[in-house]
Scaffold this active site. Structure first.
Site, PDB file in Angstrom:
ATOM      1  N   ASP A  74       0.846  -1.206   0.000  1.00  0.00           N
ATOM      2  CA  ASP A  74       0.000   0.000   0.000  1.00  0.00           C
ATOM      3  C   ASP A  74       0.881   1.255   0.000  1.00  0.00           C
ATOM      4  OD1 ASP A  74       0.820  -0.179   2.620  1.00  0.00           O
ATOM      5  OD2 ASP A  74      -1.185   0.048   3.498  1.00  0.00           O
ATOM      6  N   ASP A 110      -1.092  -6.002   0.065  1.00  0.00           N
ATOM      7  CA  ASP A 110      -1.392  -5.325   1.331  1.00  0.00           C
ATOM      8  C   ASP A 110      -2.877  -5.028   1.460  1.00  0.00           C
ATOM      9  OD1 ASP A 110       0.655  -4.813   3.124  1.00  0.00           O
ATOM     10  OD2 ASP A 110       1.419  -3.110   1.970  1.00  0.00           O
ATOM     11  N   LYS A 131      -1.294  -9.262   3.202  1.00  0.00           N
ATOM     12  CA  LYS A 131      -0.524  -8.823   4.373  1.00  0.00           C
ATOM     13  C   LYS A 131      -1.381  -7.891   5.220  1.00  0.00           C
ATOM     14  CE  LYS A 131       3.226  -5.934   3.943  1.00  0.00           C
ATOM     15  NZ  LYS A 131       2.814  -4.695   4.644  1.00  0.00           N
ATOM     16  N   GLU A 154      -1.206  -5.334   8.757  1.00  0.00           N
ATOM     17  CA  GLU A 154      -0.258  -4.612   9.609  1.00  0.00           C
ATOM     18  C   GLU A 154      -0.645  -4.693  11.076  1.00  0.00           C
ATOM     19  OE1 GLU A 154       0.510  -0.562   8.557  1.00  0.00           O
ATOM     20  OE2 GLU A 154       1.177  -1.085   6.544  1.00  0.00           O
ATOM     21  N   GLU A 200       9.678  -4.029  10.333  1.00  0.00           N
ATOM     22  CA  GLU A 200      10.052  -2.737   9.735  1.00  0.00           C
ATOM     23  C   GLU A 200      10.580  -1.785  10.796  1.00  0.00           C
ATOM     24  OE1 GLU A 200       7.186  -1.020   7.050  1.00  0.00           O
ATOM     25  OE2 GLU A 200       8.323   0.854   6.871  1.00  0.00           O
TER      26      GLU A 200
HETATM   27  O1  KIV Z   1       3.613  -1.079   1.608  1.00  0.00           O
HETATM   28  C1  KIV Z   1       4.769  -1.525   1.518  1.00  0.00           C
HETATM   29  O2  KIV Z   1       5.486  -1.306   0.538  1.00  0.00           O
HETATM   30  C2  KIV Z   1       5.264  -2.329   2.627  1.00  0.00           C
HETATM   31  C3  KIV Z   1       6.720  -2.683   2.623  1.00  0.00           C
HETATM   32  C4  KIV Z   1       7.519  -1.510   2.956  1.00  0.00           C
HETATM   33  C5  KIV Z   1       7.015  -3.829   3.503  1.00  0.00           C
HETATM   34  O3  KIV Z   1       4.525  -2.669   3.499  1.00  0.00           O
END
Ligand code: KIV
Length: 251
Positions: free
Chosen positions: A26, A65, A95, A97, A165
């Site tokens: 994202d 994401d 993914k 968060e 991260e």
């Molecule tokens: O959104 C993204 O690019 C990420 C990476 C930095 C892991 O979550």
């Protein structure tokens, strides 16, 4: 080893480079759509770019994401939205968060429904306001301890990997050793099992962004500027298009 991608041509390049995993991050909110954070990114925008990346990288393992508020409200919401992502884009996994109870429950429900989930701990950009800005996480013992527990909770929920991260290298290494699933670091030192970067940062396209952890493996911004300057000069000077670029009446 992993990188992000957002469109068909860059996805082709990243697939050619034989990445283990490509993330439709994202981060596209900032590096593609010009938002000031990832917060405004919508599920439809993520799906739109996920489809493009799948076309460019048909053989890669793709993770997408889930954007802000597409999985936090309820597990039903998370299931419906992640289901849409898999059906409409052809990615293999999503993914989420953070390591809150709500996120861990959502991860568990998705895994139970057959949707592979990657976790993301440390600095989680969707929580930038709650975290007080873009900063390294886990430097104080209480927050390091919270991250250790959250990593284990995400593994127990069935996540197949976790992004770490912006955290001290020693903590990331310790978390990596405590898990049986792989960790993928970004600004978390060499002790993670894998590494990920935002593609345009790694290629040197995003000139204004230079955090300590970022190595620019190319200088695409100056290469692109040189190419554009040459185009302008040649069109203005009349040397392009030349005869070899020009159609005649007969083939
Ligand atoms: O959104 C993204 O690019 C990420 C990476 C930095 C892991 O979550």
């Amino acid at each position: 080893m992993a990188l992000t991608a957002y469109d068909v041509l860059f996805a082709q390049l990243v697939e050619e480079a034989q990445m283990d995993l490509i993330l439709i991050g994202d981060s596209l909110g900032q590096v593609v759509l010009g938002y000031s954070s990832t917060i405004p990114v919508t599920l439809d925008e993520m799906i739109h770019h996920g489809k493009a990346v799948r076309k460019g990288a048909p053989h890669s393992f793709l993770v997408l994401d889930m954007p802000f508020m597409s999985y936090q409200v309820s597990t039903e919401d998370a299931l419906r939205n992640a289901g849409r992502v898999l059906k409409e884009t052809g990615v293999q996994a999503v993914k989420l968060e953070g390591g809150s109870i709500a996120t861990t429950r959502a991860a568990e429900a998705l895994v139970r429904a057959g949707i592979p989930v990657m976790g993301h701990l440390g600095f989680t950009p969707q929580s930038v306001h709650a975290l007080g800005g873009y900063r390294v996480q886990g430097r104080e013992e209480a927050s390091a301890e919270r991250l250790r527990h959250q990593a284990i909770a995400l593994e127990d929920a069935g996540c197949f990997a976790v992004v770490l991260e912006l955290m001290p290298a020693a903590l990331a290494e310790e978390i990596s050793r405590s898990l049986t699933i792989p960790t993928i670091g970004i600004g978390a030192g060499p002790g993670c099992d894998g590494q990920i970067l935002v593609l345009y940062d790694a290629l040197g396209l995003n000139v204004g962004f230079q955090p300590k952890f970022l190595k620019k493996f190319g200088d695409l911004h100056s290469d692109a500027r040189k190419a554009l300057d040459a185009y302008v000069d040649e069109v203005r000077g009349g040397s392009y298009p030349a005869p070899e670029h020009t159609f005649s009446e007969k083939p």
